[in-house]
Design a protein around this motif. Sequence first.
Motif, PDB file in Angstrom:
ATOM      1  N   GLU A   1      -7.458 -10.330  -8.433  1.00 16.88           N
ATOM      2  CA  GLU A   1      -6.329 -11.016  -9.067  1.00 16.88           C
ATOM      3  C   GLU A   1      -5.097 -10.961  -8.163  1.00 16.88           C
ATOM      4  O   GLU A   1      -4.657  -9.899  -7.764  1.00 16.88           O
ATOM      5  CB  GLU A   1      -6.015 -10.355 -10.415  1.00 16.88           C
ATOM      6  N   ASP A   2      -4.535 -12.115  -7.870  1.00 16.94           N
ATOM      7  CA  ASP A   2      -3.331 -12.197  -7.042  1.00 16.94           C
ATOM      8  C   ASP A   2      -2.130 -12.397  -7.954  1.00 16.94           C
ATOM      9  O   ASP A   2      -1.804 -13.518  -8.347  1.00 16.94           O
ATOM     10  CB  ASP A   2      -3.453 -13.352  -6.050  1.00 16.94           C
ATOM     11  N   SER A   3      -1.495 -11.292  -8.315  1.00 19.78           N
ATOM     12  CA  SER A   3      -0.360 -11.337  -9.236  1.00 19.78           C
ATOM     13  C   SER A   3       0.639 -10.267  -8.820  1.00 19.78           C
ATOM     14  O   SER A   3       0.414  -9.521  -7.863  1.00 19.78           O
ATOM     15  CB  SER A   3      -0.830 -11.085 -10.676  1.00 19.78           C
ATOM     16  N   CYS A   4       1.751 -10.206  -9.542  1.00 17.67           N
ATOM     17  CA  CYS A   4       2.740  -9.175  -9.236  1.00 17.67           C
ATOM     18  C   CYS A   4       2.142  -7.787  -9.352  1.00 17.67           C
ATOM     19  O   CYS A   4       2.472  -6.893  -8.561  1.00 17.67           O
ATOM     20  CB  CYS A   4       3.947  -9.311 -10.171  1.00 17.67           C
ATOM     21  N   MET A   5       1.258  -7.589 -10.322  1.00 14.81           N
ATOM     22  CA  MET A   5       0.619  -6.289 -10.536  1.00 14.81           C
ATOM     23  C   MET A   5      -0.687  -6.198  -9.760  1.00 14.81           C
ATOM     24  O   MET A   5      -1.726  -5.804 -10.289  1.00 14.81           O
ATOM     25  CB  MET A   5       0.397  -6.056 -12.032  1.00 14.81           C
ATOM     26  N   SER A   6      -0.636  -6.576  -8.496  1.00 12.89           N
ATOM     27  CA  SER A   6      -1.805  -6.494  -7.623  1.00 12.89           C
ATOM     28  C   SER A   6      -1.323  -6.272  -6.198  1.00 12.89           C
ATOM     29  O   SER A   6      -0.311  -6.842  -5.771  1.00 12.89           O
ATOM     30  CB  SER A   6      -2.629  -7.778  -7.695  1.00 12.89           C
ATOM     31  N   MET A   7      -2.052  -5.460  -5.450  1.00 11.39           N
ATOM     32  CA  MET A   7      -1.688  -5.199  -4.064  1.00 11.39           C
ATOM     33  C   MET A   7      -2.066  -6.345  -3.133  1.00 11.39           C
ATOM     34  O   MET A   7      -1.675  -6.347  -1.960  1.00 11.39           O
ATOM     35  CB  MET A   7      -2.339  -3.893  -3.593  1.00 11.39           C
ATOM     36  N   ILE A   8      -2.786  -7.315  -3.651  1.00 11.96           N
ATOM     37  CA  ILE A   8      -3.164  -8.459  -2.822  1.00 11.96           C
ATOM     38  C   ILE A   8      -1.922  -9.184  -2.319  1.00 11.96           C
ATOM     39  O   ILE A   8      -1.883  -9.665  -1.182  1.00 11.96           O
ATOM     40  CB  ILE A   8      -4.074  -9.417  -3.622  1.00 11.96           C
ATOM     41  N   ARG A   9      -0.886  -9.241  -3.135  1.00 13.55           N
ATOM     42  CA  ARG A   9       0.333  -9.945  -2.735  1.00 13.55           C
ATOM     43  C   ARG A   9       1.082  -9.220  -1.602  1.00 13.55           C
ATOM     44  O   ARG A   9       1.967  -9.790  -0.982  1.00 13.55           O
ATOM     45  CB  ARG A   9       1.254 -10.140  -3.933  1.00 13.55           C
ATOM     46  N   MET A  10       0.745  -7.952  -1.346  1.00 14.07           N
ATOM     47  CA  MET A  10       1.445  -7.187  -0.308  1.00 14.07           C
ATOM     48  C   MET A  10       0.913  -7.484   1.087  1.00 14.07           C
ATOM     49  O   MET A  10       1.487  -7.048   2.084  1.00 14.07           O
ATOM     50  CB  MET A  10       1.334  -5.688  -0.614  1.00 14.07           C
ATOM     51  N   ASP A  11      -0.203  -8.157   1.165  1.00 11.60           N
ATOM     52  CA  ASP A  11      -0.764  -8.762   2.370  1.00 11.60           C
ATOM     53  C   ASP A  11      -0.525  -7.968   3.656  1.00 11.60           C
ATOM     54  O   ASP A  11      -1.090  -6.892   3.838  1.00 11.60           O
ATOM     55  CB  ASP A  11      -0.230 -10.188   2.509  1.00 11.60           C
ATOM     56  N   ASP A  12       0.321  -8.466   4.551  1.00  9.69           N
ATOM     57  CA  ASP A  12       0.479  -7.860   5.873  1.00  9.69           C
ATOM     58  C   ASP A  12       0.940  -6.406   5.801  1.00  9.69           C
ATOM     59  O   ASP A  12       0.550  -5.577   6.637  1.00  9.69           O
ATOM     60  CB  ASP A  12       1.479  -8.663   6.711  1.00  9.69           C
ATOM     61  N   ALA A  13       1.792  -6.075   4.828  1.00 15.24           N
ATOM     62  CA  ALA A  13       2.301  -4.704   4.722  1.00 15.24           C
ATOM     63  C   ALA A  13       1.166  -3.732   4.417  1.00 15.24           C
ATOM     64  O   ALA A  13       1.130  -2.622   4.954  1.00 15.24           O
ATOM     65  CB  ALA A  13       3.374  -4.622   3.627  1.00 15.24           C
ATOM     66  N   LEU A  14       0.230  -4.141   3.560  1.00 20.09           N
ATOM     67  CA  LEU A  14      -0.900  -3.274   3.227  1.00 20.09           C
ATOM     68  C   LEU A  14      -1.864  -3.174   4.403  1.00 20.09           C
ATOM     69  O   LEU A  14      -2.371  -2.084   4.703  1.00 20.09           O
ATOM     70  CB  LEU A  14      -1.630  -3.811   1.988  1.00 20.09           C
ATOM     71  N   VAL A  15      -2.122  -4.278   5.077  1.00 19.84           N
ATOM     72  CA  VAL A  15      -2.996  -4.266   6.258  1.00 19.84           C
ATOM     73  C   VAL A  15      -2.429  -3.333   7.318  1.00 19.84           C
ATOM     74  O   VAL A  15      -3.150  -2.503   7.896  1.00 19.84           O
ATOM     75  CB  VAL A  15      -3.162  -5.691   6.821  1.00 19.84           C
ATOM     76  N   ASN A  16      -1.143  -3.451   7.563  1.00 21.68           N
ATOM     77  CA  ASN A  16      -0.499  -2.617   8.579  1.00 21.68           C
ATOM     78  C   ASN A  16      -0.515  -1.149   8.178  1.00 21.68           C
ATOM     79  O   ASN A  16      -0.714  -0.264   9.019  1.00 21.68           O
ATOM     80  CB  ASN A  16       0.942  -3.088   8.791  1.00 21.68           C
ATOM     81  N   TYR A  17      -0.325  -0.882   6.894  1.00 23.20           N
ATOM     82  CA  TYR A  17      -0.342   0.502   6.408  1.00 23.20           C
ATOM     83  C   TYR A  17      -1.705   1.146   6.668  1.00 23.20           C
ATOM     84  O   TYR A  17      -1.799   2.251   7.216  1.00 23.20           O
ATOM     85  CB  TYR A  17      -0.026   0.526   4.915  1.00 23.20           C
ATOM     86  N   ILE A  18      -2.774   0.450   6.293  1.00 26.47           N
ATOM     87  CA  ILE A  18      -4.118   1.005   6.459  1.00 26.47           C
ATOM     88  C   ILE A  18      -4.442   1.212   7.937  1.00 26.47           C
ATOM     89  O   ILE A  18      -4.948   2.259   8.343  1.00 26.47           O
ATOM     90  CB  ILE A  18      -5.157   0.086   5.791  1.00 26.47           C
TER      91      ILE A  18
END
Length: 378
Positions: A239-256
Amino acid sequence: MKLTIFLLSCLALSTADDTVSVDSIEDAVVYLEASTGAMLDWITNITETHLLNEQGSDFKPVIRGILGVVEPHFCPVETRKCNPTENWLFGCKCKKEFRSLGGECKKKPCQLFRHYKEKGPESLSSFVNADSYEEKFRIIMEYVINPTSRALCECPGMIGASINCARKYDGTLFEMAPNMDGQRFYRIVNNLDWKSMKKLLDTFVSAGCGQRNGKDCVAEISNMWIQLGTMLDNTFSGEDSCMSMIRMDDALVNYINTIASFNENSTLNEIVDSFVEVTVDLEREAMCDPDCAGEMNNRFYSCCTKHLMEVASSKSMRKIYLKLFKNIWSKVMKFEGSVPNMNNALKKYLTVYDLDGLCGDATDVYGAKNQMCDALEA
């Protein structure tokens, strides 16, 4: 929203080298789900193999036996004199510390022990069988965190009593169980800055208790963590919504990718500086998106969490964090060389506790909440 605390715990359990690399948000979600699943598999294995019977309805006989042996130490019979032989686990000085709390507070260790003993099988079984992370987080809060928090809120003197139990330990556990590392225990006890540790714990407990804006802070802070479970469910379901980390996209990829890149050749300062950088970026992406800040504010930010975050990031607390770090580095762990300077990294990390400042012009919802909470406290 301390999203990174949960993420880091998952990654720490699953990342063994620096070969991990994710190239897209889809890869990041798959990797995060696998990491979280590995952590849950570990908990499930311990629970089913060592703690609960096959039906999941009770502790295994050996666990029941251990609980029966130690229960009298948590629930001692009131006597004028303390028999060291009968109080081998915690010792007589510890018994005296808790007895001096008086009233209901001296009974709290026993009440908590019996709560965990009686509710343990049910809570562990429910956790293992829960179908969602929201439900798993709810179980942890209901059975573990909330009862402990409420006991400490009602009887904050337990913190000092527990510390004195360690500092003045006169039990005989290590003599009875020579395989346990008594030397490490005494090395920590004799070198830890207990004054700073007590101040740290006292401050956090006090900040998380009571009511603000008519809301019970223990329940409010608990709900914040349950909402994180909801976010994980939404993320892993796509689910791509405010209550989902999918919307954090590049920031989450970079974090991992950043966390996964740490290895034995990385210096502590390199690790800390990189971790702080990606943490601040991830928290900003999570909380400051103008399209989602309103919902994040309603779900994660209350007068209770505002107060807790202000206390946690205060100047006096920063001094305590740094003092404890220096103490543990040089006195407890006894690392060679000078103590790394964490002052700037800590100062930057704590900016995530000031959401209005973190978000700047991106949104004013946190500033408005701050004003409302301050007005109610005036």
